[in-house]
Design a protein around this motif. Structure first.
Motif, PDB file in Angstrom:
ATOM      1  N   THR A   1       0.838  -1.183   0.000  1.00 27.67           N
ATOM      2  CA  THR A   1       0.000   0.000   0.000  1.00 27.67           C
ATOM      3  C   THR A   1       0.884   1.248   0.000  1.00 27.67           C
ATOM      4  N   VAL A   2       0.256   2.389  -0.253  1.00 30.97           N
ATOM      5  CA  VAL A   2       0.979   3.654  -0.209  1.00 30.97           C
ATOM      6  C   VAL A   2       1.571   3.876   1.172  1.00 30.97           C
ATOM      7  N   SER A   3       0.808   3.520   2.206  1.00 30.84           N
ATOM      8  CA  SER A   3       1.282   3.691   3.579  1.00 30.84           C
ATOM      9  C   SER A   3       2.527   2.846   3.846  1.00 30.84           C
ATOM     10  N   GLU A   4       2.531   1.603   3.350  1.00 30.87           N
ATOM     11  CA  GLU A   4       3.688   0.724   3.560  1.00 30.87           C
ATOM     12  C   GLU A   4       4.920   1.258   2.832  1.00 30.87           C
ATOM     13  N   ILE A   5       4.732   1.766   1.630  1.00 36.50           N
ATOM     14  CA  ILE A   5       5.854   2.336   0.874  1.00 36.50           C
ATOM     15  C   ILE A   5       6.432   3.536   1.610  1.00 36.50           C
TER      16      ILE A   5
ATOM     17  N   PHE B   1      -2.146 -13.986  16.277  1.00 38.03           N
ATOM     18  CA  PHE B   1      -2.029 -14.398  14.877  1.00 38.03           C
ATOM     19  C   PHE B   1      -2.255 -13.182  14.007  1.00 38.03           C
ATOM     20  N   VAL B   2      -1.252 -12.802  13.242  1.00 37.48           N
ATOM     21  CA  VAL B   2      -1.339 -11.624  12.400  1.00 37.48           C
ATOM     22  C   VAL B   2      -1.553 -12.062  10.956  1.00 37.48           C
ATOM     23  N   GLN B   3      -2.658 -11.672  10.389  1.00 42.10           N
ATOM     24  CA  GLN B   3      -2.960 -12.029   9.010  1.00 42.10           C
ATOM     25  C   GLN B   3      -2.910 -10.757   8.169  1.00 42.10           C
ATOM     26  N   ILE B   4      -2.013 -10.715   7.213  1.00 39.76           N
ATOM     27  CA  ILE B   4      -1.855  -9.527   6.387  1.00 39.76           C
ATOM     28  C   ILE B   4      -2.876  -9.566   5.266  1.00 39.76           C
ATOM     29  N   MET B   5      -3.699  -8.558   5.231  1.00 38.57           N
ATOM     30  CA  MET B   5      -4.742  -8.504   4.220  1.00 38.57           C
ATOM     31  C   MET B   5      -4.639  -7.175   3.474  1.00 38.57           C
ATOM     32  N   PRO B   6      -4.878  -7.190   2.185  1.00 37.53           N
ATOM     33  CA  PRO B   6      -4.861  -5.924   1.444  1.00 37.53           C
ATOM     34  C   PRO B   6      -5.993  -5.031   1.928  1.00 37.53           C
ATOM     35  N   PRO B   7      -5.798  -3.705   1.945  1.00 40.15           N
ATOM     36  CA  PRO B   7      -6.856  -2.817   2.416  1.00 40.15           C
ATOM     37  C   PRO B   7      -8.037  -2.794   1.457  1.00 40.15           C
ATOM     38  N   ILE B   8      -9.172  -2.360   1.967  1.00 43.39           N
ATOM     39  CA  ILE B   8     -10.362  -2.166   1.145  1.00 43.39           C
ATOM     40  C   ILE B   8     -10.353  -0.732   0.626  1.00 43.39           C
ATOM     41  N   MET B   9     -10.626  -0.561  -0.652  1.00 47.17           N
ATOM     42  CA  MET B   9     -10.682   0.765  -1.250  1.00 47.17           C
ATOM     43  C   MET B   9     -12.144   1.194  -1.372  1.00 47.17           C
ATOM     44  N   VAL B  10     -12.476   2.374  -0.856  1.00 41.02           N
ATOM     45  CA  VAL B  10     -13.851   2.877  -0.949  1.00 41.02           C
ATOM     46  C   VAL B  10     -13.824   4.334  -1.403  1.00 41.02           C
ATOM     47  N   PRO B  11     -14.876   4.788  -2.096  1.00 40.65           N
ATOM     48  CA  PRO B  11     -14.934   6.205  -2.486  1.00 40.65           C
ATOM     49  C   PRO B  11     -15.132   7.091  -1.265  1.00 40.65           C
TER      50      PRO B  11
ATOM     51  N   GLU C   1      -9.325  -0.354   6.672  1.00 37.33           N
ATOM     52  CA  GLU C   1      -8.863  -1.662   7.153  1.00 37.33           C
ATOM     53  C   GLU C   1      -9.724  -2.789   6.600  1.00 37.33           C
ATOM     54  N   ASN C   2      -9.061  -3.878   6.208  1.00 37.05           N
ATOM     55  CA  ASN C   2      -9.765  -5.049   5.702  1.00 37.05           C
ATOM     56  C   ASN C   2     -10.169  -5.928   6.883  1.00 37.05           C
ATOM     57  N   CYS C   3     -11.391  -5.679   7.380  1.00 37.01           N
ATOM     58  CA  CYS C   3     -11.927  -6.467   8.485  1.00 37.01           C
ATOM     59  C   CYS C   3     -13.398  -6.735   8.213  1.00 37.01           C
TER      60      CYS C   3
ATOM     61  N   MET D   1     -16.400  -4.849   5.585  1.00 37.27           N
ATOM     62  CA  MET D   1     -16.841  -5.508   4.356  1.00 37.27           C
ATOM     63  C   MET D   1     -18.147  -4.905   3.838  1.00 37.27           C
ATOM     64  N   HIS D   2     -18.915  -4.253   4.737  1.00 36.40           N
ATOM     65  CA  HIS D   2     -20.211  -3.700   4.349  1.00 36.40           C
ATOM     66  C   HIS D   2     -20.126  -2.232   3.960  1.00 36.40           C
ATOM     67  N   VAL D   3     -18.948  -1.622   4.029  1.00 29.17           N
ATOM     68  CA  VAL D   3     -18.822  -0.189   3.751  1.00 29.17           C
ATOM     69  C   VAL D   3     -18.929   0.058   2.247  1.00 29.17           C
ATOM     70  N   ASP D   4     -19.816   0.989   1.871  1.00 33.79           N
ATOM     71  CA  ASP D   4     -19.978   1.355   0.464  1.00 33.79           C
ATOM     72  C   ASP D   4     -19.270   2.662   0.123  1.00 33.79           C
ATOM     73  N   PHE D   5     -19.189   3.576   1.085  1.00 37.56           N
ATOM     74  CA  PHE D   5     -18.479   4.824   0.847  1.00 37.56           C
ATOM     75  C   PHE D   5     -18.117   5.470   2.179  1.00 37.56           C
ATOM     76  N   ALA D   6     -17.204   6.431   2.121  1.00 39.16           N
ATOM     77  CA  ALA D   6     -16.819   7.215   3.293  1.00 39.16           C
ATOM     78  C   ALA D   6     -17.192   8.668   3.039  1.00 39.16           C
TER      79      ALA D   6
END
Length: 237
Positions: free
Chosen positions: A78-82, A113-123, A149-151, A155-160
């Motif tokens: 992600t941009v944050s990780e870079i 237990f740490v599970q690395i998941m790609p973030p969710i992208m929302v408008p 965050e991918n949690c 999963m139900h978020v449509d926009f911010a």
């Protein structure tokens, strides 16, 4: 059906039962059972993506007929990780050792237990939903995309959407970013985004009124022109 049996074992190990797993991934238990009975190749991509993301599986491998856990190399940075890597490279050797020690200690905690998941992208729509006097709605405003965050909750978020004003303090403040699920009605006591005469507000739904948490503001009566745009399910940190 070997792959389906293996997938079923992973589901049971993760959530104890198919019914519990169905609740966690928001997919009907009958649908999950149908996938296990009829084969993953007959399942929809969206449903299998949700299942694989929750179990930490590589969906491309599953499509090819075998089970494979996602690894860090499978996940784009992600941009944050870079940005973190850039900052790390600017540190002194002493500070790098300090960071390395902290990362190793956190990564090797046996109880976690740490599970690395790609973030969710929302408008994301900026300061649009008013917690005060009202803001015009955002149908014609091109959004930017943000990472959340991918949690399971997200999963139900449509926009911010950004908050403008302080009528919902202390619950939400001016400048907060709210995570919203699109729906045309919410239960009493829930907080939603409402449109009134072309303006958007964030309010709690009461009996015949939209409630402001800041008592310096009056509640807004609900009439035939009041439209629910969605339910606020969290705040982006």
């Amino acid at each position: 059906m070997a792959i389906e049996n293996e997938l079923k074992s992973l589901i049971i190990n993760k959530s104890k039962s198919i019914r519990q797993f169905s609740s966690e991934v928001d997919i009907p238990a009958t649908t999950i059972q149908s996938i296990l009975n009829n084969g993953v190749e007959n399942a929809g991509v969206k449903k299998m993506t949700k299942i694989c993301n929750y179990l930490g599986l590589d969906i491309d491998a599953l499509a090819d007929g075998y089970i494979k856990e996602k690894t860090v190399s499978d996940i784009p940075m992600t941009v944050s990780e870079i940005n973190h890597i850039k900052k790390y490279r600017s540190l002194s050797d002493y500070d790098k050792e300090t960071v390395n020690g902290l990362v190793n200690r956190l990564a090797n905690k046996p109880s976690e237990f740490v599970q690395i998941m790609p973030p969710i992208m929302v408008p994301f729509y900026g300061h649009i939903a008013s917690a005060g006097t009202g803001q015009f709605v955002f149908d014609d405003i091109p959004p930017e995309m943000i990472e959340i965050e991918n949690c399971m909750e997200n999963m139900h978020v449509d926009f911010a959407i950004g908050v403008n004003g302080n009528s919902m303090e202390p619950t939400y403040s001016d400048g907060d970013t709210l995570l919203v699920k699109k729906q045309d009605s919410i239960n009493f006591g829930a907080i939603g985004i409402f449109m009134i005469d072309g303006e958007a507000f964030v309010k709690e739904l009461g009996n015949g009124v939209l409630i402001s948490h800041n008592k310096d503001y009056e509640d807004k009566p609900i009439d035939e022109n009041t439209i629910c745009l969605g339910k606020v399910i969290g705040k982006h940190i």
